[in-house]
Scaffold this motif. Structure first.
Motif, PDB file in Angstrom:
ATOM      1  N   LYS A 155      30.734  45.983  45.633  1.00  0.00           N
ATOM      2  CA  LYS A 155      31.713  47.199  45.673  1.00  0.00           C
ATOM      3  C   LYS A 155      31.703  47.882  44.363  1.00  0.00           C
ATOM      4  O   LYS A 155      31.281  47.244  43.370  1.00  0.00           O
ATOM      5  N   ASN A 187      34.415  49.906  42.388  1.00  0.00           N
ATOM      6  CA  ASN A 187      36.037  50.219  42.103  1.00  0.00           C
ATOM      7  C   ASN A 187      36.048  51.420  41.179  1.00  0.00           C
ATOM      8  O   ASN A 187      35.529  51.347  40.173  1.00  0.00           O
ATOM      9  N   HIS A 216      44.538  37.084  41.221  1.00  0.00           N
ATOM     10  CA  HIS A 216      44.062  36.379  42.401  1.00  0.00           C
ATOM     11  C   HIS A 216      42.884  35.654  42.147  1.00  0.00           C
ATOM     12  O   HIS A 216      42.094  35.925  41.017  1.00  0.00           O
ATOM     13  N   HIS A 271      42.026  36.434  38.265  1.00  0.00           N
ATOM     14  CA  HIS A 271      41.878  37.502  37.385  1.00  0.00           C
ATOM     15  C   HIS A 271      42.941  38.655  38.032  1.00  0.00           C
ATOM     16  O   HIS A 271      43.474  38.562  39.016  1.00  0.00           O
ATOM     17  N   SER A 286      44.291  43.042  37.361  1.00  0.00           N
ATOM     18  CA  SER A 286      44.091  44.114  36.144  1.00  0.00           C
ATOM     19  C   SER A 286      45.436  45.057  36.302  1.00  0.00           C
ATOM     20  O   SER A 286      46.059  45.178  37.506  1.00  0.00           O
ATOM     21  N   ARG A 304      38.761  55.099  35.696  1.00  0.00           N
ATOM     22  CA  ARG A 304      38.237  53.909  35.196  1.00  0.00           C
ATOM     23  C   ARG A 304      37.340  53.319  36.383  1.00  0.00           C
ATOM     24  O   ARG A 304      37.946  53.008  37.380  1.00  0.00           O
ATOM     25  N   ILE A 360      34.163  50.622  37.913  1.00  0.00           N
ATOM     26  CA  ILE A 360      33.308  49.355  37.791  1.00  0.00           C
ATOM     27  C   ILE A 360      32.407  49.344  38.922  1.00  0.00           C
ATOM     28  O   ILE A 360      32.674  49.733  39.944  1.00  0.00           O
TER      29      ILE A 360
HETATM   30  O1  LIG Z   1      39.039  46.788  39.781  1.00  0.00           O
HETATM   31  C1  LIG Z   1      39.862  46.086  39.010  1.00  0.00           C
HETATM   32  O2  LIG Z   1      40.379  46.307  37.841  1.00  0.00           O
HETATM   33  C2  LIG Z   1      39.746  44.233  39.316  1.00  0.00           C
HETATM   34  C3  LIG Z   1      38.873  44.425  40.655  1.00  0.00           C
HETATM   35  C4  LIG Z   1      39.192  43.192  41.391  1.00  0.00           C
HETATM   36  O3  LIG Z   1      39.902  42.089  40.804  1.00  0.00           O
HETATM   37  C5  LIG Z   1      38.813  43.021  42.775  1.00  0.00           C
HETATM   38  O4  LIG Z   1      38.147  43.748  43.170  1.00  0.00           O
HETATM   39  O5  LIG Z   1      38.659  41.785  43.238  1.00  0.00           O
END
Ligand SMILES: O=C(O)CCC(=O)C(=O)O
Length: 248
Positions: free
Chosen positions: A90, A92, A104, A200, A202, A211, A213
């Motif tokens: 993915k 994001n 999570h 983790h 955010s 932002r 990723i």
């Molecule tokens: O994009 C983020 O800040 C975290 C993404 C994430 O934890 C996820 O997609 O599982």
């Protein structure tokens, strides 16, 4: 650049994650962004304000996206001395003001499949998952960089006990409050490699800029590719609540 694979393996074994600075260069990322923006035959998700938040099924939609996957596969082979295959992928995107993600684990949730059977999240496809998160933009405290904790031990059933058991892999509030998260600042092209057993989260993007990723997840190749099956099952899943972002 010499890469200290042994040190990365040690960090992964001790903490469940490691950071590789400057994995790809900024011009590589610019080409990648062009491909992402032009990609078709993907799955796109938007938030309530109609901002693009996620694109899935894109790792093979351009030469830089493909090359990114190949570079990560080589790195994983060097670190773990094993062959991997892409499991899910993915992109994001967190626009200014865009919500963050609950704390999570990845893949630790139950879903109901098309035959009304209860299934154990990603553990239907394997028991070792490693993700590569590559920064397309700088990630920092202001724009909601990833916050990550040391990996937890346990199989699906043990990890599941730490979650809210609501169809998402969200951690229980009790466990989250006891967990120490480390915010990881990234420059463009830096990468975090981490286990799905690392909690983790955010925060919201409080900056004026987007932002973005890339987030590719891998399984061991000895079990064969689970990519198509994963996305098919996801499409047919009867879970009501699939969203992790605070306001999907
Ligand atoms: O994009 C983020 O800040 C975290 C993404 C994430 O934890 C996820 O997609 O599982």
């Amino acid at each position: 650049m010499t890469i200290d694979y042994l040190n990365f393996k040690k960090k992964f074994d001790d903490e469940g994650y490691f950071v590789l600075k400057n994995f790809v260069k900024e011009d590589f990322i610019s080409y990648l962004v062009d491909e992402i923006n032009k990609s078709t035959n993907t799955v796109k998700y938007f938030d309530n304000s109609k901002n693009l938040r996620r694109i899935e099924k894109l790792y093979d939609k351009g030469q830089y996206l493909i090359s990114m996957n190949e570079k990560i596969l080589i790195l994983l082979k060097n670190v773990f001395a094993k062959d991997f295959l892409i499991f899910k992928d993915k992109f994001n995107s967190k626009p200014p003001g865009g919500e963050g993600f609950f704390a999570h684990y990845d893949g630790v949730f139950e879903f109901i499949n098309s035959n009304n059977e209860r299934k154990k999240g990603w553990y239907e496809y394997g028991d070792f998952f490693v993700s590569a998160l590559v920064a397309i933009d700088r990630c920092n405290k202001e724009n909601g960089a990833l916050e990550i904790a040391k990996s937890h031990k346990g199989n699906f059933d043990q990890l599941y006990e730490n979650t809210k058991k609501d169809g998402t892999p969200a951690l229980s509030n009790e466990l989250e409050s006891k967990t120490l998260f480390n915010l990881i600042d990234l420059e463009v092209g830096d990468m975090i490699i981490f286990s799905n057993r690392c909690p983790h989260r955010s925060k919201k993007n409080d900056s004026q800029k987007i932002r973005r990723i890339i987030y590719y997840t891998y399984t061991l190749s000895e079990n064969g590719s689970k990519y198509d099956q994963y996305f098919k099952d996801k499409e047919n899943s009867k879970n009501k609540s699939k969203a992790l972002s605070e306001k999907p």
